[in-house]
Design an enzyme around this catalytic site. Structure first.
Site, PDB file in Angstrom:
ATOM      1  N   GLN A   1     -26.596   6.348  10.410  1.00 48.89           N
ATOM      2  CA  GLN A   1     -26.016   6.754   9.127  1.00 48.89           C
ATOM      3  C   GLN A   1     -25.870   8.279   9.054  1.00 48.89           C
ATOM      4  O   GLN A   1     -24.825   8.799   8.671  1.00 48.89           O
ATOM      5  CB  GLN A   1     -26.914   6.251   7.983  1.00 48.89           C
ATOM      6  CG  GLN A   1     -26.246   6.330   6.635  1.00 48.89           C
ATOM      7  CD  GLN A   1     -27.237   6.328   5.486  1.00 48.89           C
ATOM      8  OE1 GLN A   1     -28.453   6.316   5.671  1.00 48.89           O
ATOM      9  NE2 GLN A   1     -26.714   6.326   4.287  1.00 48.89           N
TER      10      GLN A   1
ATOM     11  N   TYR B   1     -43.727   3.857   8.850  1.00 44.39           N
ATOM     12  CA  TYR B   1     -42.698   4.900   8.937  1.00 44.39           C
ATOM     13  C   TYR B   1     -43.233   6.214   8.366  1.00 44.39           C
ATOM     14  O   TYR B   1     -43.126   7.279   8.997  1.00 44.39           O
ATOM     15  CB  TYR B   1     -41.469   4.422   8.157  1.00 44.39           C
ATOM     16  CG  TYR B   1     -40.365   5.428   8.005  1.00 44.39           C
ATOM     17  CD1 TYR B   1     -39.589   5.826   9.088  1.00 44.39           C
ATOM     18  CD2 TYR B   1     -40.065   5.971   6.755  1.00 44.39           C
ATOM     19  CE1 TYR B   1     -38.555   6.742   8.925  1.00 44.39           C
ATOM     20  CE2 TYR B   1     -39.030   6.874   6.583  1.00 44.39           C
ATOM     21  CZ  TYR B   1     -38.284   7.265   7.672  1.00 44.39           C
ATOM     22  OH  TYR B   1     -37.258   8.168   7.516  1.00 44.39           O
TER      23      TYR B   1
HETATM   24  P1  NAD Z   1     -30.180   4.915  11.282  1.00 43.37           P
HETATM   25  O1  NAD Z   1     -31.118   3.775  11.402  1.00 43.37           O
HETATM   26  O2  NAD Z   1     -28.933   4.731  10.517  1.00 43.37           O
HETATM   27  O3  NAD Z   1     -29.774   5.452  12.715  1.00 43.37           O
HETATM   28  C1  NAD Z   1     -30.683   5.572  13.756  1.00 43.37           C
HETATM   29  C2  NAD Z   1     -29.901   5.620  15.048  1.00 43.37           C
HETATM   30  O4  NAD Z   1     -30.867   5.722  16.103  1.00 43.37           O
HETATM   31  C3  NAD Z   1     -29.071   4.383  15.305  1.00 43.37           C
HETATM   32  O5  NAD Z   1     -27.772   4.727  15.726  1.00 43.37           O
HETATM   33  C4  NAD Z   1     -29.821   3.656  16.415  1.00 43.37           C
HETATM   34  O6  NAD Z   1     -28.967   2.948  17.299  1.00 43.37           O
HETATM   35  C5  NAD Z   1     -30.487   4.813  17.115  1.00 43.37           C
HETATM   36  N1  NAD Z   1     -31.674   4.392  17.845  1.00 43.37           N
HETATM   37  C6  NAD Z   1     -32.592   3.468  17.488  1.00 43.37           C
HETATM   38  N2  NAD Z   1     -33.508   3.345  18.450  1.00 43.37           N
HETATM   39  C7  NAD Z   1     -33.166   4.214  19.430  1.00 43.37           C
HETATM   40  C8  NAD Z   1     -33.707   4.545  20.675  1.00 43.37           C
HETATM   41  N3  NAD Z   1     -34.805   3.937  21.149  1.00 43.37           N
HETATM   42  N4  NAD Z   1     -33.088   5.493  21.422  1.00 43.37           N
HETATM   43  C9  NAD Z   1     -31.977   6.093  20.972  1.00 43.37           C
HETATM   44  N5  NAD Z   1     -31.400   5.807  19.803  1.00 43.37           N
HETATM   45  C10 NAD Z   1     -31.986   4.877  19.050  1.00 43.37           C
HETATM   46  O7  NAD Z   1     -31.034   6.117  10.675  1.00 43.37           O
HETATM   47  P2  NAD Z   1     -30.483   7.354   9.836  1.00 43.37           P
HETATM   48  O8  NAD Z   1     -30.451   6.942   8.417  1.00 43.37           O
HETATM   49  O9  NAD Z   1     -29.280   7.904  10.463  1.00 43.37           O
HETATM   50  O10 NAD Z   1     -31.709   8.361   9.990  1.00 43.37           O
HETATM   51  C11 NAD Z   1     -31.682   9.402  10.934  1.00 43.37           C
HETATM   52  C12 NAD Z   1     -32.972  10.170  10.841  1.00 43.37           C
HETATM   53  O11 NAD Z   1     -33.109  10.695   9.517  1.00 43.37           O
HETATM   54  C13 NAD Z   1     -34.227   9.332  11.089  1.00 43.37           C
HETATM   55  O12 NAD Z   1     -35.165  10.100  11.791  1.00 43.37           O
HETATM   56  C14 NAD Z   1     -34.732   9.036   9.707  1.00 43.37           C
HETATM   57  O13 NAD Z   1     -36.117   8.843   9.691  1.00 43.37           O
HETATM   58  C15 NAD Z   1     -34.354  10.288   8.972  1.00 43.37           C
HETATM   59  N6  NAD Z   1     -34.226  10.057   7.543  1.00 43.37           N
HETATM   60  C16 NAD Z   1     -33.224   9.269   7.056  1.00 43.37           C
HETATM   61  C17 NAD Z   1     -33.156   9.015   5.699  1.00 43.37           C
HETATM   62  C18 NAD Z   1     -32.094   8.131   5.116  1.00 43.37           C
HETATM   63  O14 NAD Z   1     -32.107   7.888   3.888  1.00 43.37           O
HETATM   64  N7  NAD Z   1     -31.132   7.635   5.906  1.00 43.37           N
HETATM   65  C19 NAD Z   1     -34.100   9.597   4.831  1.00 43.37           C
HETATM   66  C20 NAD Z   1     -35.111  10.379   5.387  1.00 43.37           C
HETATM   67  C21 NAD Z   1     -35.158  10.611   6.733  1.00 43.37           C
HETATM   68  N1  SER Z   2     -34.367   6.665   3.069  1.00 40.08           N
HETATM   69  C1  SER Z   2     -35.447   6.440   3.949  1.00 40.08           C
HETATM   70  C2  SER Z   2     -35.971   5.051   3.835  1.00 40.08           C
HETATM   71  O1  SER Z   2     -35.771   4.458   2.803  1.00 40.08           O
HETATM   72  C3  SER Z   2     -36.535   7.423   3.628  1.00 40.08           C
HETATM   73  O2  SER Z   2     -36.836   8.103   4.779  1.00 40.08           O
HETATM   74  O3  SER Z   2     -36.590   4.601   4.749  1.00 40.08           O
END
Ligand code: NAD
Ligand code: SER
Length: 329
Positions: A26, A155
Site C-alpha cells: 500500500q 506487530y
Molecule cells: P503492505 O502489507 O501493503 O505491503 C507490504 C509489502 O511487503 C507487500 O507488497 C508484500 O508483498 C511485501 N512483503 C511481505 N513479505 C515480504 C518479504 N518476506 N520480503 C519482501 N517483501 C515482502 O504494507 P504497507 O501498508 O505498505 O506498509 C508498509 C510499511 O509501513 C510496513 O512496515 C508497515 O508496518 C508500515 N506501516 C503501515 C501503516 C499503514 O497503515 N499501512 C501504518 C503504520 C506503519
Molecule cells: N495501520 C497499521 C495497522 O493497522 C498500523 O501500523 O496495522
C-alpha cells in the site's frame, strides 16, 4: 578519455541508488514512484516477493524475500545501493493469525538491513514504525513522543523492538537510520495488506462499488490517520533533512487527522447521500481500543518542519475524485 571515465565514476558515486523493499504494498507502490521522481527512475530499485505490474514495472525491479540476507547483500552490491527504504512487514491484524511469522519477518529483515547499512556504509536507511508501538496504558489523547509503551499485538511488539534496534545501530555503529511512527495510512491506489486501520480504505471501495459498508470497528472508535500523499511527503522530507536535525533515532510521532468510522461515513455521505454504513466489530476492535485517539507530533514539527496538508474533507474529496477512474480500469 580516462579523465572522462573518472568523472563519470565520480558522478555515479555521488548519485543516490535507492532500494525499496516491500515496494508493491500500500505504501511502497506510491512511495517508490515518488522516489523515482526525486532520484530518477533508474536509480530506484523496487523489490518485493512478487512480480510488479503497472507503473512500478516501468523501472528497475528485483525479486527479494526480505529474510534472505545473502540475496539482499547481492542486490545491494549489484546496484551499488546507497539508501534502503525497508517497508516489508506483516501488519497488525494479519500478524495475529501467525504471531511467530510476523515476529520473524519484521525483526529478521530489519536486522539484515541495519547490518547491510553498517557493513556497506550505506548513506541512509528508512524503516517505518507505527502507532501500534503504543498500548492500553499509553495516554490516549495527544500521545507524547516519549511515553508508556505496552503494545499487545505481535506487530506492535516488533515495531517497538525495531525502534530500539534502530537507535542502537545509530548510537553504536553510526548508521543513519530514520523512522516515522505512521498512523493508519489511507490511500486508494493499492489495497491495504491486513491492518486494523484498513476499514478507512475499504469504506471508499465499498461506497463506490456497493453503496454501503459494514465496518469491523464500532462507530465511535477514534484512531490517528494520514492520507497517503502526506505520508509520502513526511517520509521524503525526513529522509532529505540534514542528519544533524534528526534528534530522534528510534522513531518520530507524526500525525495528520483523527476520526471515527461515523465521521468518515458522514463525510462520504456529504458527497454520496445514499451511502449507508453498519457496524459489526470483530477482533480488530480490541486492537484499535489499545491504540491512541490522537498523537502529539510537535517534535517532528520543530526538528524537521513536518506539517500535513490533508484534513478529512480534503482527503475524502480527493479519493472520491480519483478512485472511480481506477475502478473503471
Ligand atoms: P503492505 O502489507 O501493503 O505491503 C507490504 C509489502 O511487503 C507487500 O507488497 C508484500 O508483498 C511485501 N512483503 C511481505 N513479505 C515480504 C518479504 N518476506 N520480503 C519482501 N517483501 C515482502 O504494507 P504497507 O501498508 O505498505 O506498509 C508498509 C510499511 O509501513 C510496513 O512496515 C508497515 O508496518 C508500515 N506501516 C503501515 C501503516 C499503514 O497503515 N499501512 C501504518 C503504520 C506503519
Ligand atoms: N495501520 C497499521 C495497522 O493497522 C498500523 O501500523 O496495522
Amino acid at each position: 578519455m580516462s579523465e572522462i571515465l573518472n568523472f563519470a565514476a565520480l558522478i555515479e558515486k555521488a548519485m543516490n541508488k535507492v532500494l525499496v523493499i516491500g515496494a508493491l504494498g500500500q505504501l511502497g507502490s506510491e512511495l517508490t514512484l515518488a522516489l523515482r521522481e526525486l532520484h530518477g527512475k533508474e536509480n530506484v530499485i523496487a523489490s518485493d516477493l512478487k512480480q510488479p505490474e503497472g507503473k512500478i514495472a516501468e523501472g528497475p525491479f528485483e525479486l527479494l524475500n526480505a529474510m534472505d540476507r545473502q540475496r539482499l547483500y547481492e542486490i545491494a552490491e549489484k546496484h551499488n545501493i546507497t539508501q534502503v527504504y525497508h517497508l516489508a512487514a506483516i501488519l497488525s491484524a494479519k500478524g495475529e493469525s501467525d504471531p511467530k511469522l510476523a515476529w520473524q519477518l519484521n525483526m529478521e529483515s530489519l536486522i539484515h538491513v541495519l547490518d547491510l547499512a553498517k557493513d556497506k556504509k550505506l548513506d541512509k536507511v528508512y524503516w517505518p514504525s507505527s502507532i501500534a508501538v503504543f498500548g492500553p496504558s499509553t495516554p490516549r489523547v495527544d500521545t507524547p513522543q516519549n511515553t508508556v509503551m505496552d503494545p499487545n499485538t505481535v506487530y506492535g511488539i516488533s515495531k517497538l523492538a525495531g525502534e530500539r534496534w534502530c537507535e542502537y545501530y545509530h548510537q553504536k555503529y553510526g548508521v543513519d537510520v530514520r523512522s516515522l511512527r505512521y498512523p493508519g495510512l489511507i490511500g486508494y491506489k493499492a489495497k491495504p495488506g491486513g491492518g486494523t486501520t484498513d476499514y478507512a480504505v475499504d469504506i471508499f471501495y465499498k461506497a463506490l462499488e456497493e453503496g454501503s459498508y459494514e465496518c469491523f470497528l464500532s462507530e465511535d472508535t477514534y484512531l490517528p490517520m494520514m492520507y497517503m500523499d502526506d505520508a509520502v511527503k513526511a517520509t521524503i522530507d525526513l529522509m532529505e533533512t540534514d542528519g544533524d536535525k534528526i534528534k530522534v533515532r528510534s522513531s518520530y510521532n507524526v500525525s495528520a487527522i483523527s476520526f471515527s468510522p461515523v465521521e468518515i461515513a458522514n463525510q462520504i455521505k456529504s458527497q454520496m447521500p445514499d451511502f449507508e454504513i453498519t457496524y459489526n466489530p470483530d477482533f480488530r476492535q480490541k486492537i484499535a481500543d489499545s491504540w491512541p485517539d490522537s498523537i502529539d507530533d510537535s517534535q517532528a514539527r520543530s526538528d524537521w518542519g513536518w506539517k500535513p496538508s490533508f484534513d478529512l474533507k480534503a482527503m475524502t474529496e480527493d479519493i472520491l475524485q480519483g478512485l472511480p477512474e481506477l475502478l473503471k480500469k
